[in-house]
Motif scaffolding. Structure first.
Motif, mmCIF file in Angstrom:
data_model
loop_
_atom_site.group_PDB
_atom_site.id
_atom_site.type_symbol
_atom_site.label_atom_id
_atom_site.label_comp_id
_atom_site.label_asym_id
_atom_site.label_seq_id
_atom_site.Cartn_x
_atom_site.Cartn_y
_atom_site.Cartn_z
ATOM 1 N N LEU A 130 -8.478 8.337 -1.312
ATOM 2 C CA LEU A 130 -7.812 7.378 -1.732
ATOM 3 C C LEU A 130 -6.816 6.922 -0.616
ATOM 4 O O LEU A 130 -6.379 5.538 -0.646
ATOM 5 N N ILE A 131 -6.009 7.880 -0.397
ATOM 6 C CA ILE A 131 -4.887 7.745 0.387
ATOM 7 C C ILE A 131 -5.459 7.045 1.657
ATOM 8 O O ILE A 131 -4.790 6.001 2.182
ATOM 9 N N ARG A 132 -6.523 7.659 2.245
ATOM 10 C CA ARG A 132 -7.127 6.813 3.492
ATOM 11 C C ARG A 132 -7.409 5.425 3.416
ATOM 12 O O ARG A 132 -6.809 4.351 4.241
ATOM 13 N N ARG A 133 -7.864 5.053 2.282
ATOM 14 C CA ARG A 133 -8.283 3.773 2.196
ATOM 15 C C ARG A 133 -6.890 2.921 1.734
ATOM 16 O O ARG A 133 -7.018 1.752 2.293
ATOM 17 N N TYR A 134 -5.818 3.225 1.225
ATOM 18 C CA TYR A 134 -4.623 2.783 0.963
ATOM 19 C C TYR A 134 -3.869 2.347 2.429
ATOM 20 O O TYR A 134 -3.605 1.387 2.660
ATOM 21 N N MET A 135 -3.704 3.380 3.135
ATOM 22 C CA MET A 135 -2.901 3.442 4.082
ATOM 23 C C MET A 135 -3.628 2.669 5.666
ATOM 24 O O MET A 135 -2.869 2.246 6.450
ATOM 25 N N GLN A 136 -4.956 2.734 5.650
ATOM 26 C CA GLN A 136 -5.493 1.913 6.814
ATOM 27 C C GLN A 136 -5.122 0.346 6.495
ATOM 28 O O GLN A 136 -4.812 -0.314 7.669
ATOM 29 N N ILE A 137 -4.877 0.008 5.363
ATOM 30 C CA ILE A 137 -4.512 -1.545 5.241
ATOM 31 C C ILE A 137 -2.886 -1.383 5.515
ATOM 32 O O ILE A 137 -2.246 -2.527 6.128
ATOM 33 N N TRP A 138 -2.270 -0.474 4.892
ATOM 34 C CA TRP A 138 -0.657 -0.487 4.959
ATOM 35 C C TRP A 138 -0.204 -0.211 6.438
ATOM 36 O O TRP A 138 0.685 -1.162 6.891
ATOM 37 N N TYR A 139 -0.700 0.344 7.381
ATOM 38 C CA TYR A 139 -0.485 0.413 8.758
ATOM 39 C C TYR A 139 -0.532 -1.011 9.458
ATOM 40 O O TYR A 139 0.052 -1.196 10.364
ATOM 41 N N ILE A 140 -1.577 -1.591 9.074
ATOM 42 C CA ILE A 140 -1.856 -2.900 9.706
ATOM 43 C C ILE A 140 -0.731 -3.890 9.323
ATOM 44 O O ILE A 140 -0.398 -4.661 10.098
ATOM 45 N N SER A 141 -0.106 -3.581 8.141
ATOM 46 C CA SER A 141 0.911 -4.497 7.489
ATOM 47 C C SER A 141 2.298 -3.956 8.168
ATOM 48 O O SER A 141 3.635 -4.757 8.105
ATOM 49 N N MET A 142 2.423 -2.943 8.732
ATOM 50 C CA MET A 142 3.422 -2.320 9.261
ATOM 51 C C MET A 142 4.313 -3.174 10.131
ATOM 52 O O MET A 142 5.421 -3.445 9.921
ATOM 53 N N PRO A 143 3.664 -3.859 11.129
ATOM 54 C CA PRO A 143 4.638 -4.960 11.850
ATOM 55 C C PRO A 143 5.440 -5.920 11.149
ATOM 56 O O PRO A 143 6.558 -6.106 11.510
#
Length: 462
Positions: A130-143
């Motif tokens: 679940l963490i992997r699925r969440y953070m893959q999108i979150w890192y794209i939003s980081m910039p």
């Protein structure tokens, strides 16, 4: 949109005018975490525990953004306060270019290290998936998180606190509207579970990215149209990083400390981890007025120190400390009556809510100590003394918060970890307030002695 001179006028109204818009903005941003917790909690305890594991990492990245903003704000506010607006614009441009470079590197590294990082924090099995699925999108939003935060720091540095607050509110509204739609699905939009929370955040951040850059470039005109010479850019980068690195490191200490203590809580049970996540989100929300003061104090300190008005700096910091104590008393009173209402709304079950209540009863009164830490750190960052600000966070997190929590976990049940966290906040607050007043008054006396060519007595500097 007009700039504001913060070096004259009554301090309390100025503090309010700078802090209140930021309080609304920070409240809006923090409400995103609460809304995410609320809706993800409806998915189940495992999903809520997964979101709890991401909190220290996402807060660390946000702290990096805050550090870059602190470096920018310190230089921009002091040069702006001294009357050198051209240098203020140069620092603004260079800080945004630097932020783009750093965020591109870190978001790439983060994206490809999700599994080893969260495994190290104690996540495994379905929780890690679940963490992997969440953070893959979150890192794209980081910039789209980092660059607007630096842009907002530029706006605050020239006395414009209203627009950063407005930007943050807009971001939160977009996020809050989209999050339940993406999590549970609506009409043609399929249910995305925990990924939906991350996708809502991504869209909201893209919106704030565009708005923040527009305001900095076209409304305040704090961006120059000329491309800096490489040597000038490197010099600016050195000046920014001299403050930003310690400031970011200091800001990261708190979420890293929470991450370590989350690992300590994981030794008890998954319910304790989930409850710790619920309680720390409520605690973060309760800290908003003090966080807004720490955001407001930087430009006030920077402009007045640049204008050589040191007594105004001392008085402004003192007002922030007094407010922190009063606010902690108010929040503790509210908690005594309504803690269960808050935790039941966010928790996945009654056991998680009851554990979270125990945390709030034990810890919330110590918010005044945490407030002293963040206000003092912001003050020293604005003064160009970021290593001192960093030491304040290390004292609270590295020397008190983590060691006391670990010792409590060795010999007692999880409730005693909560009491250890309370003690760390109070002890850190007392030590840091004492040191900050000592340093500021010493700097003022030395400045008076230098200007007058004699030893100044109490009447000269009070």
């Amino acid at each position: 949109m007009s700039d504001s001179n913060l070096t004259s006028g009554k301090l309390i109204p100025i503090l309010f005018s700078q802090a209140f818009p930021m309080m609304l903005g920070i409240a809006a941003v923090f409400s995103i975490a609460l809304v995410d917790t609320y809706f993800v909690g409806k998915l189940g305890t495992t999903e809520l525990a997964a979101l709890t594991f991401t909190f220290p990492v996402t807060m660390t990245i946000a702290s990096l953004s805050s550090g870059l903003g602190a470096g920018t704000a310190s230089l921009v506010s002091r040069t702006y306060g001294s009357g050198d607006k051209q240098s203020a614009r140069r620092y603004s441009v260079d800080s945004l270019l630097l932020s783009c470079t750093i965020v591109a590197l870190l978001s790439t590294i983060g994206y490809f290290t999700i599994d080893p990082l969260f495994s190290l924090l104690g996540a495994q099995g379905k929780t890690l998936d679940l963490i992997r699925r969440y953070m893959q999108i979150w890192y794209i939003s980081m910039p789209f998180l980092v660059i607007p935060m630096v842009a907002n720091a530029i706006l605050r540095s020239v006395g414009n606190a209203r627009w950063p607050g407005f930007i943050m509110v807009c971001s939160a509204v977009v996020n809050i509207v989209l999050t339940p739609v993406f999590i549970f699905g609506y009409g043609p939009i399929p249910a995305m579970s925990i990924e939906g929370a991350a996708l809502g955040t991504l869209i909201a951040r893209v919106f704030t990215f565009v708005l923040a850059l527009y305001l900095v470039g076209f409304q305040t005109k704090m961006l120059t149209k000329t491309v800096p010479a490489f040597s000038d850019f490197i010099q600016s980068v050195k000046s920014i990083l001299k403050i930003a690195v310690p400031a970011a490191t200091g800001s990261i200490v708190n979420p890293m400390s929470i991450g370590v203590v989350t690992g300590i809580m994981a030794a008890y049970s998954q319910e304790v981890v989930a409850a710790f996540g619920v309680a720390t989100r409520i605690e973060s929300f309760a800290s908003i007025p003090m966080l807004s003061l720490s955001a407001a104090i930087g430009p006030i300190v920077g402009q007045n120190w640049g204008a050589n008005k040191k007594q105004r700096v001392i008085s402004a910091v003192a007002y922030c400390y007094v407010f922190s104590v009063l606010w902690a008393l108010i929040v503790a009173t509210i908690t005594a009556f309504f803690a269960d209402t808050f935790t039941q709304a966010l928790a996945s079950d009654n056991e998680v809510a009851n554990i979270a209540n125990g945390y709030l009863y034990a810890v919330i009164i110590s918010l005044c100590g945490y407030g002293a830490v963040i206000v003092s750190s912001a003050t020293f960052n604005a003064l160009g003394k970021p290593l001192t600000g960093l030491m304040h966070y290390i004292v609270r997190g590295g020397l008190l918060y983590i060691p006391l929590s670990f010792l409590a976990s060795l010999f007692f049940d999880y409730e005693w970890v909560f009491y250890a966290i309370c003690a760390s906040n109070i002890l850190a607050g007392i030590a840091i307030v004492s040191y900050t007043f000592y340093w500021l008054n010493k700097a003022k006396r030395e400045d008076c002695d230098l200007k007058e060519g004699r030893h100044c007595d109490e009447a000269d500097y009070t």
